[in-house]
Scaffold this motif. Structure first.
Motif, mmCIF file in Angstrom:
data_model
loop_
_atom_site.group_PDB
_atom_site.id
_atom_site.type_symbol
_atom_site.label_atom_id
_atom_site.label_comp_id
_atom_site.label_asym_id
_atom_site.label_seq_id
_atom_site.Cartn_x
_atom_site.Cartn_y
_atom_site.Cartn_z
ATOM 1 N N GLN A 11 6.815 18.702 48.050
ATOM 2 C CA GLN A 11 7.904 18.410 48.989
ATOM 3 C C GLN A 11 7.421 17.534 50.144
ATOM 4 O O GLN A 11 8.154 16.643 50.612
ATOM 5 C CB GLN A 11 8.499 19.720 49.546
ATOM 6 N N THR A 12 6.190 17.773 50.575
ATOM 7 C CA THR A 12 5.650 16.918 51.644
ATOM 8 C C THR A 12 5.546 15.466 51.171
ATOM 9 O O THR A 12 5.964 14.531 51.851
ATOM 10 C CB THR A 12 4.277 17.437 52.095
ATOM 11 N N VAL A 13 4.993 15.327 49.966
ATOM 12 C CA VAL A 13 4.892 13.964 49.424
ATOM 13 C C VAL A 13 6.280 13.373 49.215
ATOM 14 O O VAL A 13 6.538 12.207 49.535
ATOM 15 C CB VAL A 13 4.082 13.995 48.113
ATOM 16 N N LEU A 18 10.441 9.624 50.681
ATOM 17 C CA LEU A 18 11.823 9.392 51.120
ATOM 18 C C LEU A 18 11.859 8.707 52.485
ATOM 19 O O LEU A 18 12.690 7.816 52.730
ATOM 20 C CB LEU A 18 12.563 10.728 51.187
ATOM 21 N N LEU A 19 10.930 9.107 53.348
ATOM 22 C CA LEU A 19 10.846 8.456 54.661
ATOM 23 C C LEU A 19 10.584 6.967 54.514
ATOM 24 O O LEU A 19 11.237 6.138 55.163
ATOM 25 C CB LEU A 19 9.726 9.128 55.466
ATOM 26 N N TRP A 20 9.676 6.624 53.600
ATOM 27 C CA TRP A 20 9.377 5.199 53.409
ATOM 28 C C TRP A 20 10.561 4.482 52.766
ATOM 29 O O TRP A 20 10.932 3.378 53.176
ATOM 30 C CB TRP A 20 8.128 5.066 52.526
ATOM 31 N N VAL B 22 11.995 21.017 44.261
ATOM 32 C CA VAL B 22 11.410 19.689 44.047
ATOM 33 C C VAL B 22 12.374 18.804 43.267
ATOM 34 O O VAL B 22 12.615 17.642 43.629
ATOM 35 C CB VAL B 22 10.057 19.824 43.306
ATOM 36 N N VAL B 23 12.976 19.374 42.253
ATOM 37 C CA VAL B 23 13.938 18.587 41.473
ATOM 38 C C VAL B 23 15.140 18.197 42.335
ATOM 39 O O VAL B 23 15.620 17.054 42.297
ATOM 40 C CB VAL B 23 14.378 19.398 40.228
ATOM 41 N N ALA B 24 15.624 19.186 43.117
ATOM 42 C CA ALA B 24 16.760 18.874 44.003
ATOM 43 C C ALA B 24 16.383 17.768 44.995
ATOM 44 O O ALA B 24 17.183 16.867 45.298
ATOM 45 C CB ALA B 24 17.187 20.138 44.750
ATOM 46 N N THR B 25 15.172 17.832 45.488
ATOM 47 C CA THR B 25 14.730 16.789 46.422
ATOM 48 C C THR B 25 14.640 15.438 45.721
ATOM 49 O O THR B 25 15.031 14.411 46.290
ATOM 50 C CB THR B 25 13.367 17.172 47.022
ATOM 51 N N TRP B 26 14.186 15.449 44.483
ATOM 52 C CA TRP B 26 14.137 14.175 43.762
ATOM 53 C C TRP B 26 15.541 13.590 43.564
ATOM 54 O O TRP B 26 15.750 12.399 43.721
ATOM 55 C CB TRP B 26 13.471 14.393 42.389
ATOM 56 N N THR B 108 10.140 23.685 51.426
ATOM 57 C CA THR B 108 10.752 22.431 51.887
ATOM 58 C C THR B 108 10.791 22.394 53.415
ATOM 59 O O THR B 108 10.451 21.375 54.036
ATOM 60 C CB THR B 108 12.178 22.295 51.328
ATOM 61 N N ASP B 109 11.208 23.508 54.012
ATOM 62 C CA ASP B 109 11.247 23.565 55.472
ATOM 63 C C ASP B 109 9.851 23.412 56.065
ATOM 64 O O ASP B 109 9.674 22.731 57.093
ATOM 65 C CB ASP B 109 11.859 24.892 55.924
ATOM 66 N N ALA B 110 8.885 24.019 55.415
ATOM 67 C CA ALA B 110 7.508 23.883 55.896
ATOM 68 C C ALA B 110 7.025 22.450 55.766
ATOM 69 O O ALA B 110 6.301 21.932 56.637
ATOM 70 C CB ALA B 110 6.599 24.826 55.117
ATOM 71 N N ALA B 111 7.433 21.783 54.678
ATOM 72 C CA ALA B 111 7.038 20.382 54.519
ATOM 73 C C ALA B 111 7.642 19.535 55.638
ATOM 74 O O ALA B 111 6.964 18.676 56.227
ATOM 75 C CB ALA B 111 7.487 19.859 53.151
ATOM 76 N N LEU B 112 8.927 19.798 55.941
ATOM 77 C CA LEU B 112 9.571 19.069 57.034
ATOM 78 C C LEU B 112 8.853 19.334 58.355
ATOM 79 O O LEU B 112 8.565 18.417 59.134
ATOM 80 C CB LEU B 112 11.042 19.488 57.137
ATOM 81 N N ALA B 113 8.568 20.603 58.637
ATOM 82 C CA ALA B 113 7.895 20.941 59.892
ATOM 83 C C ALA B 113 6.489 20.362 59.933
ATOM 84 O O ALA B 113 6.011 19.936 61.001
ATOM 85 C CB ALA B 113 7.854 22.457 60.047
#
Lengths: 250, 242
Positions: A11-13, A18-20, B22-26, B108-113
Motif C-alpha cells: 500500500q505504501t508503494v 499514485l502520488l506520482w 491492495v487490489v482495491a487500491t490498484w 492502508t491507513d498506516a501507509a498513508l500516515a
C-alpha cells in the motif's frame, strides 16, 4: 489485531505510485491550464486596460477638437458680427451721405425753384408794370409822332451801319413804317424827309398803324428794324431788368 | 468466527500475498489515472463541466494549503490532493456492493500516515535544513525534546487510528444493519457514511497540511500556533460521528 506487513508495504508503494501518477497526469496539467488561463485573463485585462486608455485618450482628443471647433465657431461668429457691424456702419454712412446729398440737392432745387419763381414773378411784375405804364400812357393826349419821336427816330436810323442804311428799301421790298396813330400827310412827309436825311436816299414805306407802339415810330425792313416808341422804351427797360436778373442769378 | 480485522490474501505473486485492500487500491489507482489522462488530454481555456469540477477541487486543495501554510501550494499540491482524493474515493467505494474500502484496513491507513510522517520530515529538512529541523524539537525548551518526539509519533498514530476507526466502524455498522433490517433501512446510514468518508478525507488532508506546515515553518513537533494557520477540528472523531 495483526498487521500484514506485506500489505502495508504494498500500500505504501501503491500510494507513492499514485502520488506520482496524479502529480504527473492530473495536478500538473491542471495547474498549467489554470496558470495559462490566468495569463490569458491578465492579457485580456491588459488589452482591455490598454483599449480603455486609448479610448480615454481618443475621448480627450475629441473633447479637445470639439472645444477647438467651438472656439473657432465663436471666433468666426465674432468676425462675422464685426464684419456685419462694419458693413452696417458703412451702409448707414453711405445712406447718411446719400440723404445729405439728396437734402442738399433738394435744398438747391428748392432754392433754384424759389429763384425761378422770384424771377418769374419779377418778370410778370415787370410785364405788369409795362402794361400799367402802357395803359397809363394811353390815357395821355395823343402825341404827334413827328413832334416827339421823329428826331430820335432819325438819329437811330442814322446810327445804323452805312451798308445797312444803303440796303434799306432795295431789292424791291417795301419797308413798313408803323405809328401808334395814323399820320396825316404832313406827318408822313416829315417822316420821309427824316428817313431821306438819315439814309441819303428816299424810301417809299407802307404807312401802317399799330396801337401797341403807344406812341412813336417803327420802321421794319427785311434786314433791319428801327424804332423809337414808348413800346420800344418799355421793352428795352424790361430787357434791362431781365439782364440784371440773369446776372444776379449767375 | 473470523475477525473482520484480519485480512486474508486473495492470491499470491511469488511470496507476496495480495490482499483485498491492495487490489482495491490498484483499481482506484487505475481509475484515477485513466480519469486524469482522459481529462487532461482535452484541457481547454474554456473548461467543460468535468474540467471545471476537477479544477474546483484542485482550487479548493490549493486554497486550503494556502490558508494553512501561508505559502505557495505548488510543492504540496500533489501530496495533499492525492491523499484527499484517494481517501475520499476509497471511503465512497464502500457504496459499491461487495467492495470493502481499502481505508477500512489499518495497513492502508498506516501507509498513508507513514507517507505523511516521511513528508513532514522531508519538507521540514528541506525548508530549515537538518540542523534547523532538529533544533525545532527543542522549542520552546530542550526539556520538550522527548515530548516533541513522542508527539511526532503519536500524532501519526492518531491519523491512523482516526481514519481506521471511523471507516471501519462505518463498514461494520452498515454490515450489521444490513444483516438485521434488510434492503432499505441502511440507506440513511450509507448516506451518513458518505458524509463521514468525505469529512475523514478532509480531516486527514488538512491535518497532514497542518503538520507539514508546522515543520516547514520551524515549529518542530509542536502543533501549529494560533494565528499561523487555522486550527483543525479539535476532536474530529466526535465531529465525524455526530
Amino acid at each position: 489485531m495483526t498487521i500484514d506487513w506485506w500489505t502495508l508495504g504494498l500500500q505504501t508503494v501503491n500510494l507513492l505510485v499514485l502520488l506520482w501518477l496524479l502529480g504527473r497526469f492530473l495536478f500538473r496539467p491542471l495547474a498549467a491550464i489554470v496558470a495559462e488561463r490566468r495569463a490569458a485573463a491578465a492579457k485580456l485585462l491588459d488589452e482591455a486596460q490598454a483599449e480603455r486608455t486609448a479610448a480615454q485618450q481618443a475621448k480627450a482628443q475629441i473633447e479637445t477638437e470639439r472645444k477647438a471647433i467651438a472656439d473657432e465657431r465663436a471666433a468666426r461668429l465674432d468676425a462675422v458680427a464685426q464684419e456685419a457691424e462694419s458693413r452696417r456702419a458703412a451702409i448707414l454712412k453711405d445712406a447718411q451721405a446719400q440723404v445729405d446729398r439728396m437734402r442738399e440737392e433738394a435744398k438747391a432745387s428748392a432754392q433754384q425753384a424759389h429763384k425761378d419763381e422770384e424771377r418769374r414773378i419779377g418778370h410778370r411784375a415787370q410785364m405788369l408794370a409795362g402794361d400799367i405804364a402802357a395803359r397809363l400812357l394811353e390815357r395821355l393826349p395823343e402825341m404827334p409822332a413827328t413832334d416827339s419821336f421823329l428826331p430820335g427816330f432819325e438819329q437811330a436810323l442814322a446810327g445804323l451801319p452805312a451798308s445797312t442804311r444803303a440796303a434799306l428799301g432795295e431789292e424791291g421790298e417795301q419797308p413798313v413804317l408803323l405809328s401808334a396813330q395814323p399820320l396825316d400827310d404832313a406827318g408822313k412827309a416829315a417822316c420821309l424827309a427824316a428817313i431821306e436825311r438819315a439814309t441819303g436816299h428816299r424810301l417809299a414805306p407802307d404807312f401802317r398803324t399799330d396801337p401797341v407802339l403807344i406812341a412813336g415810330l417803327r420802321l421794319e425792313t427785311p434786314h433791319a428794324v428801327v424804332a423809337n416808341s414808348f413800346r420800344t422804351d418799355i421793352d428795352r427797360i424790361l430787357a434791362g431788368f431781365e439782364r440784371q436778373d440773369r446776372e444776379g442769378a449767375a | 468466527m473470523k475477525s473482520p480485522l484480519v485480512i486474508e490474501p486473495l492470491f499470491h505473486i511469488g511470496p507476496v500475498p495480495i490482499t483485498q485492500p491492495v487490489v482495491a487500491t490498484w483499481v482506484i489507482m487505475a481509475a484515477l489515472t485513466l480519469f486524469s489522462i482522459l481529462l487532461t488530454r482535452r484541457l481547454a481555456l474554456r473548461p467543460g463541466t468535468v474540467q471545471a469540477a476537477t479544477e474546483m477541487v484542485t482550487g479548493a486543495v490549493d486554497s486550503q494549503i494556502t490558508d494553512v501554510m501561508q505559502a505557495d501550494p505548488a510543492p504540496y499540491r500533489a501530496l495533499i490532493g492525492t491523499i484527499f482524493l484517494f481517501i475520499l474515493i476509497s471511503n465512497w467505494s464502500s457504496l459499491l456492493p461487495g467492495v470493502e474500502p481499502a481505508t477500512a484496513h489499518i495497513e492502508t491507513d498506516a501507509a498513508l500516515a507513514l507517507i505523511v510522517f516521511v513528508a513532514i520530515i522531508w519538507y521540514g529538512i528541506r525548508s530549515q535544513g537538518l540542523g534547523g529541523y532538529l533544533r525545532s524539537f527543542a522549542e520552546p525548551s530542550w526539556i520538550m525534546i522527548p515530548l516533541n518526539i513522542v508527539e511526532q509519533i503519536t500524532r501519526t498514530f492518531s491519523l491512523i487510528v482516526r481514519l481506521f476507526g471511523n471507516v471501519m466502524s462505518g463498514v461494520f455498522v452498515i454490515g450489521i444493519i444490513l444483516s438485521l433490517a434488510g434492503l432499505l433501512v441502511p440507506i440513511p446510514l450509507m448516506a451518513l457514511d458518505m458524509l463521514t468518508g468525505a469529512v475523514q478525507a478532509y480531516i486527514f488532508a488538512i491535518l497532514a497540511t497542518v503538520f507539514i506546515g508546522a515543520a516547514v515553518n520551524g515549529e518542530g513537533g509542536g502543533e501549529n500556533p494560533a494565528g499561523a494557520a487555522p486550527q483543525p477540528p479539535t476532536d474530529p472523531d466526535q465531529e465525524s460521528k455526530a
